[in-house]
Design a protein around this motif. Structure first.
Motif, mmCIF file in Angstrom:
data_model
loop_
_atom_site.group_PDB
_atom_site.id
_atom_site.type_symbol
_atom_site.label_atom_id
_atom_site.label_comp_id
_atom_site.label_asym_id
_atom_site.label_seq_id
_atom_site.Cartn_x
_atom_site.Cartn_y
_atom_site.Cartn_z
ATOM 1 N N GLY A 239 0.840 -1.207 0.000
ATOM 2 C CA GLY A 239 0.000 0.000 0.000
ATOM 3 C C GLY A 239 0.869 1.248 0.000
ATOM 4 O O GLY A 239 1.423 1.616 1.029
ATOM 5 N N GLY A 240 1.024 1.847 -1.168
ATOM 6 C CA GLY A 240 1.703 3.145 -1.265
ATOM 7 C C GLY A 240 3.212 3.108 -1.132
ATOM 8 O O GLY A 240 3.828 4.155 -0.920
ATOM 9 N N VAL A 241 3.821 1.945 -1.270
ATOM 10 C CA VAL A 241 5.286 1.893 -1.172
ATOM 11 C C VAL A 241 5.905 2.463 -2.449
ATOM 12 O O VAL A 241 5.642 1.986 -3.549
ATOM 13 N N ALA A 242 6.732 3.509 -2.293
ATOM 14 C CA ALA A 242 7.384 4.132 -3.452
ATOM 15 C C ALA A 242 8.868 4.400 -3.209
ATOM 16 O O ALA A 242 9.587 4.769 -4.131
ATOM 17 N N THR A 243 9.327 4.239 -1.962
ATOM 18 C CA THR A 243 10.746 4.477 -1.632
ATOM 19 C C THR A 243 11.224 3.400 -0.658
ATOM 20 O O THR A 243 10.415 2.678 -0.058
ATOM 21 N N GLY A 244 12.549 3.373 -0.459
ATOM 22 C CA GLY A 244 13.102 2.444 0.522
ATOM 23 C C GLY A 244 12.575 2.748 1.916
ATOM 24 O O GLY A 244 12.299 1.843 2.708
ATOM 25 N N GLN A 245 12.422 4.037 2.212
ATOM 26 C CA GLN A 245 11.893 4.438 3.521
ATOM 27 C C GLN A 245 10.468 3.898 3.723
ATOM 28 O O GLN A 245 10.130 3.408 4.799
ATOM 29 N N ASP A 246 9.650 3.978 2.660
ATOM 30 C CA ASP A 246 8.276 3.441 2.759
ATOM 31 C C ASP A 246 8.309 1.947 3.068
ATOM 32 O O ASP A 246 7.535 1.449 3.905
ATOM 33 N N ALA A 247 9.187 1.243 2.376
ATOM 34 C CA ALA A 247 9.292 -0.208 2.603
ATOM 35 C C ALA A 247 9.763 -0.474 4.035
ATOM 36 O O ALA A 247 9.236 -1.358 4.724
ATOM 37 N N PHE A 248 10.724 0.324 4.482
ATOM 38 C CA PHE A 248 11.268 0.160 5.843
ATOM 39 C C PHE A 248 10.174 0.361 6.898
ATOM 40 O O PHE A 248 10.074 -0.397 7.870
ATOM 41 N N GLU A 249 9.324 1.381 6.664
ATOM 42 C CA GLU A 249 8.227 1.628 7.630
ATOM 43 C C GLU A 249 7.264 0.443 7.698
ATOM 44 O O GLU A 249 6.741 0.108 8.770
ATOM 45 N N LYS A 250 7.028 -0.181 6.552
ATOM 46 C CA LYS A 250 6.140 -1.356 6.538
ATOM 47 C C LYS A 250 6.787 -2.484 7.364
ATOM 48 O O LYS A 250 6.105 -3.183 8.118
ATOM 49 N N ILE A 251 8.093 -2.651 7.195
ATOM 50 C CA ILE A 251 8.801 -3.719 7.919
ATOM 51 C C ILE A 251 8.799 -3.430 9.427
ATOM 52 O O ILE A 251 8.493 -4.301 10.240
ATOM 53 N N LEU A 252 9.082 -2.179 9.780
ATOM 54 C CA LEU A 252 9.050 -1.817 11.208
ATOM 55 C C LEU A 252 7.671 -2.074 11.813
ATOM 56 O O LEU A 252 7.540 -2.452 12.974
ATOM 57 N N ALA A 253 6.636 -1.840 11.013
ATOM 58 C CA ALA A 253 5.266 -2.048 11.508
ATOM 59 C C ALA A 253 4.920 -3.517 11.647
ATOM 60 O O ALA A 253 3.951 -3.875 12.312
ATOM 61 N N GLY A 254 5.698 -4.395 10.988
ATOM 62 C CA GLY A 254 5.438 -5.824 11.163
ATOM 63 C C GLY A 254 5.479 -6.663 9.900
ATOM 64 O O GLY A 254 5.226 -7.867 9.945
ATOM 65 N N ALA A 255 5.793 -6.035 8.751
ATOM 66 C CA ALA A 255 5.817 -6.807 7.502
ATOM 67 C C ALA A 255 7.136 -7.563 7.355
ATOM 68 O O ALA A 255 8.204 -7.023 7.617
ATOM 69 N N SER A 256 7.029 -8.817 6.901
ATOM 70 C CA SER A 256 8.236 -9.597 6.595
ATOM 71 C C SER A 256 8.628 -9.440 5.138
ATOM 72 O O SER A 256 9.762 -9.696 4.750
ATOM 73 N N LEU A 257 7.663 -9.085 4.312
ATOM 74 C CA LEU A 257 7.869 -8.914 2.875
ATOM 75 C C LEU A 257 7.049 -7.707 2.442
ATOM 76 O O LEU A 257 6.085 -7.338 3.114
ATOM 77 N N VAL A 258 7.416 -7.129 1.308
ATOM 78 C CA VAL A 258 6.724 -5.926 0.843
ATOM 79 C C VAL A 258 6.393 -6.068 -0.641
ATOM 80 O O VAL A 258 7.189 -6.630 -1.403
ATOM 81 N N GLN A 259 5.225 -5.568 -1.013
ATOM 82 C CA GLN A 259 4.820 -5.543 -2.425
ATOM 83 C C GLN A 259 4.469 -4.110 -2.830
ATOM 84 O O GLN A 259 4.243 -3.248 -1.983
ATOM 85 N N LEU A 260 4.350 -3.902 -4.117
ATOM 86 C CA LEU A 260 3.864 -2.616 -4.617
ATOM 87 C C LEU A 260 3.230 -2.799 -5.989
ATOM 88 O O LEU A 260 3.468 -3.792 -6.673
ATOM 89 N N TYR A 261 2.431 -1.828 -6.372
ATOM 90 C CA TYR A 261 1.850 -1.796 -7.707
ATOM 91 C C TYR A 261 1.841 -0.359 -8.235
ATOM 92 O O TYR A 261 2.497 -0.017 -9.232
ATOM 93 N N THR A 262 1.119 0.542 -7.522
ATOM 94 C CA THR A 262 0.834 1.871 -8.071
ATOM 95 C C THR A 262 2.100 2.678 -8.369
ATOM 96 O O THR A 262 2.189 3.333 -9.416
ATOM 97 N N SER A 263 3.094 2.634 -7.495
ATOM 98 C CA SER A 263 4.307 3.426 -7.738
ATOM 99 C C SER A 263 5.033 2.933 -8.990
ATOM 100 O O SER A 263 5.678 3.707 -9.692
ATOM 101 N N PHE A 264 4.907 1.650 -9.290
ATOM 102 C CA PHE A 264 5.509 1.083 -10.500
ATOM 103 C C PHE A 264 4.787 1.635 -11.734
ATOM 104 O O PHE A 264 5.405 1.943 -12.749
ATOM 105 N N ALA A 265 3.482 1.785 -11.608
ATOM 106 C CA ALA A 265 2.702 2.325 -12.735
ATOM 107 C C ALA A 265 3.120 3.769 -13.028
ATOM 108 O O ALA A 265 3.152 4.195 -14.176
ATOM 109 N N PHE A 266 3.451 4.531 -11.988
ATOM 110 C CA PHE A 266 3.847 5.928 -12.198
ATOM 111 C C PHE A 266 5.311 6.064 -12.592
ATOM 112 O O PHE A 266 5.664 6.874 -13.437
ATOM 113 N N GLN A 267 6.183 5.276 -11.967
ATOM 114 C CA GLN A 267 7.623 5.505 -12.140
ATOM 115 C C GLN A 267 8.333 4.500 -13.028
ATOM 116 O O GLN A 267 9.469 4.727 -13.431
ATOM 117 N N GLY A 268 7.685 3.379 -13.322
ATOM 118 C CA GLY A 268 8.299 2.408 -14.220
ATOM 119 C C GLY A 268 9.334 1.521 -13.553
ATOM 120 O O GLY A 268 9.625 1.654 -12.362
#
Ligand SMILES: Cc1cc2nc3c(=O)[nH]c(=O)nc-3n(C[C@H](O)[C@H](O)[C@H](O)COP(=O)(O)O)c2cc1C
Length: 302
Positions: A239-268
């Motif tokens: 959900g809304g991961v677009a930077t390393g910091q975003d991914a890190f926040e997800k991990i700190l919150a409890g995620a073991s793995l991270v996915q993304l979609y929308t940021s890929f659509a915008f940034q390639g």
């Protein structure tokens, strides 16, 4: 890569080459279906967001199966998850579509996802209610356990962000029961909510909102589920991961793995390696030797 980008399993190899470690294909429905009529996807440029109401356009189990099987035979490939949906015309209380999906893909998928959180199939999210969920999960787990394959695929549940506290507790209680213990949860799907600061002309379109406006909603939801399950059920954060910091926040919150979609659509494609590089730098600068050391660190302190 999160579900919905490669719905028909046509881009698994290319996505792997851009740097994705795992690709979730689908959602795939048993029978082919067209989904909703177009237009059904809207780019909210100013908000770095998307609203979609695809409604599970799928070529169906048979067509997708042969592509996943061929990919699975390659030596160099991503981990492939198969995200299972249900046909619009199947009775909502009938768990057969998911059970069929488990039987169809169980031997060739690296993991399976029960998607009960798309907002674009009427009634689907109702399957997250405790009694319905308990029945559904016990049936799909039984099907998975009886696959007769040597390596049983992990079975994950994908949930919506639009759940109140009571509903989150109910879900956590169900998935902690022994006969309903899934191998992981994916937090979260798109939201039907509309944050008041959205700017784009498309903000009131019907459908699920993803991207930047979903980021903190999703991170809070991950933290909630990490706490509610005592960190016992692995979480894939999305959900809304677009930077390393975003991914890190997800991990700190409890995620073991991270996915993304929308940021890929915008940034390639370059975004994938950029995020991994940034995440690597953040972990090093904070003295972590392994990502696993960071999982859930902020969930427990808040
Ligand atoms: C156009 C579009 C289609 C999607 N289709 C699916 C789908 O078929 N199944 C599913 O489980 N999630 C689907 N999703 C949700 C994503 O997998 C993800 O949970 C959500 O978009 C939040 O991640 P993001 O902000 O990085 O996009 C879709 C998302 C988008 C933008």
């Amino acid at each position: 890569m999160a579900a919905g980008f490669d719905k028909q399993a046509e881009a698994m190899q290319g996505l792997h080459r851009t740097g994705f470690g795992f690709v979730e294909i689908g959602s795939v429905t048993p029978e082919p279906q067209d989904g909703n009529k177009k237009p059904r996807v809207f780019r909210l440029d100013e908000d770095k967001a998307i609203i979609n109401r695809y409604g599970f356009n799928s070529e169906g189990h048979e067509a997708v199966y042969s592509r996943v099987k061929m990919e699975g035979e390659k030596q160099e490939r991503a981990v492939i998850g198969v995200n299972l949906g249900k046909n619009k015309l199947s009775a909502m209380e009938d768990v057969g579509d998911y059970v069929d999906g488990v039987k169809k893909f169980g031997a060739i998928a690296d993991y399976l996802v029960i998607n009960v959180s798309s907002p674009n199939t009427a009634g689907l999210r109702g399957l997250q209610q405790k009694n319905e969920l308990e029945n559904l999960i016990s049936c799909v787990l039984e099907a998975r356990n009886n696959l007769g394959v040597t390596k049983l695929p992990p079975l994950l549940l994908k949930i919506a962000p639009d759940l109140n506290e009571e509903e989150r507790k109910d879900i956590a209680n169900v998935i902690l029961k022994e006969h309903c213990r899934v191998d992981g949860i994916i937090v979260c799907n798109t939201t039907t909510s509309r944050p008041s600061d959205l700017k784009s002309e498309f903000k009131d379109q019907t459908g699920g909102l993803s991207g930047q406006p979903l980021k903190d909603i999703s991170t809070r939801c991950i933290g909630d589920f990490y706490r509610l399950t005592g960190g016992q059920i692995p979480i894939i954060g999305v959900g809304g991961v677009a930077t390393g910091q975003d991914a890190f926040e997800k991990i700190l919150a409890g995620a073991s793995l991270v996915q993304l979609y929308t940021s890929f659509a915008f940034q390639g494609p370059p975004i994938v390696r950029r995020i991994k590089r940034e995440l690597d730098e953040i972990l090093r600068s904070k003295g972590y030797k392994n990502i696993s050391e960071a999982i859930g660190k902020s969930a427990l302190s808040s």
